[in-house]
Design a protein around this motif. Structure first.
Motif, PDB file in Angstrom:
ATOM      1  N   ALA A 517       0.836  -1.211   0.000  1.00  0.00           N
ATOM      2  CA  ALA A 517       0.000   0.000   0.000  1.00  0.00           C
ATOM      3  C   ALA A 517       0.866   1.254   0.000  1.00  0.00           C
ATOM      4  O   ALA A 517       0.567   2.235  -0.709  1.00  0.00           O
ATOM      5  N   TYR A 518       1.935   1.213   0.799  1.00  0.00           N
ATOM      6  CA  TYR A 518       2.790   2.388   0.904  1.00  0.00           C
ATOM      7  C   TYR A 518       3.505   2.683  -0.416  1.00  0.00           C
ATOM      8  O   TYR A 518       3.563   3.842  -0.870  1.00  0.00           O
ATOM      9  N   VAL A 519       4.073   1.627  -1.069  1.00  0.00           N
ATOM     10  CA  VAL A 519       4.793   1.841  -2.331  1.00  0.00           C
ATOM     11  C   VAL A 519       3.812   2.264  -3.430  1.00  0.00           C
ATOM     12  O   VAL A 519       4.118   3.149  -4.252  1.00  0.00           O
ATOM     13  N   ALA A 520       2.639   1.675  -3.458  1.00  0.00           N
ATOM     14  CA  ALA A 520       1.620   2.092  -4.445  1.00  0.00           C
ATOM     15  C   ALA A 520       1.244   3.555  -4.237  1.00  0.00           C
ATOM     16  O   ALA A 520       1.035   4.317  -5.204  1.00  0.00           O
ATOM     17  N   TYR A 521       1.148   3.960  -2.971  1.00  0.00           N
ATOM     18  CA  TYR A 521       0.850   5.376  -2.657  1.00  0.00           C
ATOM     19  C   TYR A 521       1.973   6.270  -3.182  1.00  0.00           C
ATOM     20  O   TYR A 521       1.725   7.338  -3.766  1.00  0.00           O
ATOM     21  N   GLU A 522       3.252   5.838  -2.967  1.00  0.00           N
ATOM     22  CA  GLU A 522       4.380   6.639  -3.450  1.00  0.00           C
ATOM     23  C   GLU A 522       4.343   6.784  -4.967  1.00  0.00           C
ATOM     24  O   GLU A 522       4.676   7.845  -5.507  1.00  0.00           O
ATOM     25  N   LEU A 523       3.917   5.719  -5.674  1.00  0.00           N
ATOM     26  CA  LEU A 523       3.858   5.748  -7.133  1.00  0.00           C
ATOM     27  C   LEU A 523       2.536   6.319  -7.646  1.00  0.00           C
ATOM     28  O   LEU A 523       2.258   6.286  -8.844  1.00  0.00           O
ATOM     29  N   ALA A 529      -3.434   1.384  -3.699  1.00  0.00           N
ATOM     30  CA  ALA A 529      -2.948   1.632  -2.339  1.00  0.00           C
ATOM     31  C   ALA A 529      -4.082   1.490  -1.334  1.00  0.00           C
ATOM     32  O   ALA A 529      -3.917   0.896  -0.262  1.00  0.00           O
ATOM     33  N   ALA A 530      -5.275   2.036  -1.682  1.00  0.00           N
ATOM     34  CA  ALA A 530      -6.419   1.967  -0.762  1.00  0.00           C
ATOM     35  C   ALA A 530      -6.854   0.525  -0.551  1.00  0.00           C
ATOM     36  O   ALA A 530      -7.144   0.091   0.577  1.00  0.00           O
ATOM     37  N   ARG A 531      -6.931  -0.254  -1.647  1.00  0.00           N
ATOM     38  CA  ARG A 531      -7.335  -1.660  -1.518  1.00  0.00           C
ATOM     39  C   ARG A 531      -6.324  -2.454  -0.681  1.00  0.00           C
ATOM     40  O   ARG A 531      -6.697  -3.288   0.156  1.00  0.00           O
ATOM     41  N   GLN A 552      -5.231   7.661   5.810  1.00  0.00           N
ATOM     42  CA  GLN A 552      -5.621   9.070   5.726  1.00  0.00           C
ATOM     43  C   GLN A 552      -4.834   9.787   4.633  1.00  0.00           C
ATOM     44  O   GLN A 552      -5.382  10.617   3.891  1.00  0.00           O
ATOM     45  N   ALA A 553      -3.528   9.453   4.509  1.00  0.00           N
ATOM     46  CA  ALA A 553      -2.713  10.082   3.470  1.00  0.00           C
ATOM     47  C   ALA A 553      -3.223   9.715   2.078  1.00  0.00           C
ATOM     48  O   ALA A 553      -3.226  10.550   1.163  1.00  0.00           O
ATOM     49  N   ILE A 554      -3.671   8.467   1.911  1.00  0.00           N
ATOM     50  CA  ILE A 554      -4.196   8.035   0.612  1.00  0.00           C
ATOM     51  C   ILE A 554      -5.472   8.797   0.285  1.00  0.00           C
ATOM     52  O   ILE A 554      -5.672   9.261  -0.851  1.00  0.00           O
ATOM     53  N   ARG A 555      -6.325   8.952   1.247  1.00  0.00           N
ATOM     54  CA  ARG A 555      -7.573   9.714   1.027  1.00  0.00           C
ATOM     55  C   ARG A 555      -7.274  11.164   0.658  1.00  0.00           C
ATOM     56  O   ARG A 555      -7.923  11.746  -0.233  1.00  0.00           O
ATOM     57  N   ASP A 556      -6.329  11.743   1.366  1.00  0.00           N
ATOM     58  CA  ASP A 556      -6.005  13.153   1.093  1.00  0.00           C
ATOM     59  C   ASP A 556      -5.411  13.335  -0.296  1.00  0.00           C
ATOM     60  O   ASP A 556      -5.557  14.397  -0.913  1.00  0.00           O
ATOM     61  N   ALA A 557      -4.726  12.276  -0.799  1.00  0.00           N
ATOM     62  CA  ALA A 557      -4.073  12.397  -2.106  1.00  0.00           C
ATOM     63  C   ALA A 557      -5.042  12.221  -3.257  1.00  0.00           C
ATOM     64  O   ALA A 557      -4.728  12.593  -4.390  1.00  0.00           O
TER      65      ALA A 557
END
Length: 558
Positions: A517-523, A529-531, A552-557
């Protein structure tokens, strides 16, 4: 230096000289140049406070009529059920070294109780005692010499013909007819009992032979009727019979009593014997060791110490060491945790018998066990690891210690000695040719060795090969993802994290999904990332606080 070498053992001195000179000094050359070589080493090996051999065991004498001292023919081997007590001492040299443990030692000695009477008091000698003496001659004999009553002597006259015909059943019938008429405290009873015991031995009725032999011994001792040789033979035979009984019994207390009786008889035998016998001490040590290890859950260490003292006493009487005594010395030393003394003697054993796989295995185990002692100075631990490594190489030159585990131990020792490049190349070669098992642990060790050498590309290459060799192992993909992330390659990191969760079999699935999730968020793959974060939340091995912040960071992005 002279004082130092005088106090350490012979084998240890040779190790020191080898280190100083950088050359191999053979133990056979030591034996050749010093016939009494074993005297000083075994004195040095004795612990400062170890109990000395009992006085009777120090008599150092042997009978004239007996040449073989060991358990009965049906007794198991000298060291049967002698397990190498190294399983608890051999902690790994590193997180990957798994040394030997629980090795069974078995060495059979020559069978003891003969099927004939050649090594015992012979019936011929007893017949001579039983032969009636002419009255004229009898009057000239010293009055102290024991005499059969004329009635018993006359009735025993046919025994000579029965012996020549090997009719032992007939002899037994004759003796049994006469025993009821023998007076309770008479020479008649002593001699008839001795004859009965000998005949029962020839008829293989070993348990039945004990009581008449004990009766004969007791009467002979009380009145000094039998000479030293006859007493020695009876004591020796009784000791063997009790040892046989101890070996075959099922009741532990009864077996312990039989061991004690066997030891008591051989101790007295040693005290009466006219000259030293190393075999006698070996036999006494065997009895003590067998009794000490009768209960596998409760070893009697005091008897082990006495066994060690007895075997030392026997070795001190030999010009050259015998294999059985050295085996027993090693086994007793291991039981007492004296691995250094065991290693010294094992060096002698591999020199005497270099084609014995068990001696090489035990020597390697001794050195790795010693090296596992964290209380030792680092320099000494390093020296012992080198000794273990040299042992493997010496054994392998003779075709031993060449299993996949042994090859892996070689790699682990190089790694523990900070020889990481050598360890990596050996491990790579072993994984390629099959001499080292293709397991995740071994592939990760190879990758780690290349990382130690600051060769990240080779570390990644090793795990890539591992992933192909182990297609169902998700942990390999997870480890690859971590290496790619450390190399600042998030795209490859994400690819291997996806492969890891697809393969499964993960030790920490929640953390793997969180990492994904974290690496998907970075990319900026926010939906993936959410899933992945939602899946991570279903596993207990992930920090809920960290997961909440990432979610929360994923939602904000978005």
């Amino acid at each position: 230096m002279r004082t130092f070498l005088h106090n350490i053992t012979a084998a240890r001195a040779f190790h020191a000289l080898r280190a100083l000179r950088g050359e191999l000094i053979s133990i056979p050359s030591l034996i050749a140049t010093s016939p009494r070589w074993v005297l000083r080493p075994l004195r040095a090996l004795r612990a400062p406070h170890a109990p000395r051999t009992p006085r009777t065991l120090r008599a150092l004498r042997a009978p004239r009529a007996i040449s073989v001292l060991c358990p009965l023919s049906s007794v198991l081997s000298l060291l049967s059920s002698v397990l190498c007590p190294l399983s608890s001492a051999l902690s790994p040299l590193s997180s990957v070294l798994c040394p030997l443990s629980s090795v069974l030692w078995t060495r059979a000695l020559t069978p003891l109780i003969p099927t004939t009477l050649t090594a015992l008091t012979t019936l011929a000698a007893l017949i001579a005692l039983a032969t009636p003496t002419a009255p004229a001659l009898r009057a000239a004999e010293p009055p102290s010499k024991p005499q059969l009553t004329e009635r018993i002597a006359t009735k025993l006259a046919p025994m000579k013909d029965l012996v020549e015909a090997n009719d032992y059943a007939g002899i037994l019938r004759l003796v049994d007819e006469l025993l009821p008429s023998a007076a309770p405290d008479s020479f008649d009873l002593a001699l008839l009992s001795q004859i009965r015991g000998q005949v029962l031995l020839n008829l293989k009725r070993l348990d039945d032979a004990i009581a008449p032999l004990e009766r004969s011994l007791e009467l002979g001792d009380r009145h000094a009727w039998f000479d030293t040789d006859a007493t020695l033979n009876t004591l020796h035979t009784l000791s063997q019979l009790y040892f046989e009984k101890a070996a075959e019994g099922a009741d532990t207390p009864a077996r312990l009593r039989a061991h004690d009786l066997a030891l008591a008889r051989i101790e007295r035998w040693l005290a009466l014997s006219p000259k030293p016998s190393p075999d006698a001490h070996l036999y006494a040590a065997t009895i003590l060791y067998s009794a000490a290890t009768l209960d596998p859950d409760k070893t009697d260490l005091e008897k082990i110490r006495l066994a060690l003292s007895a075997v030392e006493a026997g070795l001190l009487l030999r010009d050259k060491p015998d294999e059985q005594s050295l085996i027993l010395f090693v086994a007793a030393s291991q039981q007492l945790g004296r691995l250094r003394a065991a290693a010294d003697v094992l060096e002698i054993l591999v020199s005497l018998k270099p084609d014995s796989a068990i001696y090489w295995q035990q020597l390697f185990a001794a050195y790795t066990g010693l090296a596992a002692d964290s209380a030792l100075p680092p320099s000494e631990i390093r020296r012992l690891r080198f000794r273990a490594l040299l042992t493997i190489e010496r054994a392998r030159a003779r075709g031993f210690l060449s299993t996949p585990q042994d090859y892996f131990n070689t790699v682990a020792l190089h790694s523990a000695l900070d020889q990481h490049e050598r360890a990596a190349r050996l491990l790579e070669q072993g994984l390629a040719d099959g001499t080292i098992a293709s397991t995740r642990r071994n592939w990760e060790l190879l990758s780690g060795a290349w990382q130690q050498q600051r060769a990240p590309a080779r570390a990644i290459e090793a795990l890539t090969r591992a992933a192909a060799a182990l297609p169902d192992d998700g942990e390999i993909e997870y480890s690859l993802a971590r290496l790619y992330y450390a190399a600042d390659n998030p795209a490859e990191t994400l690819a291997h994290l996806r492969a890891a969760v697809d393969r499964g079999n993960l030790a920490t699935p929640g953390q793997t999904w969180f990492f994904l999730a974290y690496v998907a968020y970075e990319l900026q793959f926010h939906d993936e990332a959410a899933r992945s974060a939602e899946t991570a939340a279903t596993h207990p091995d992930v920090s809920q606080d960290d997961l909440a912040r990432l979610t929360q960071a994923i939602r904000d992005a978005k």
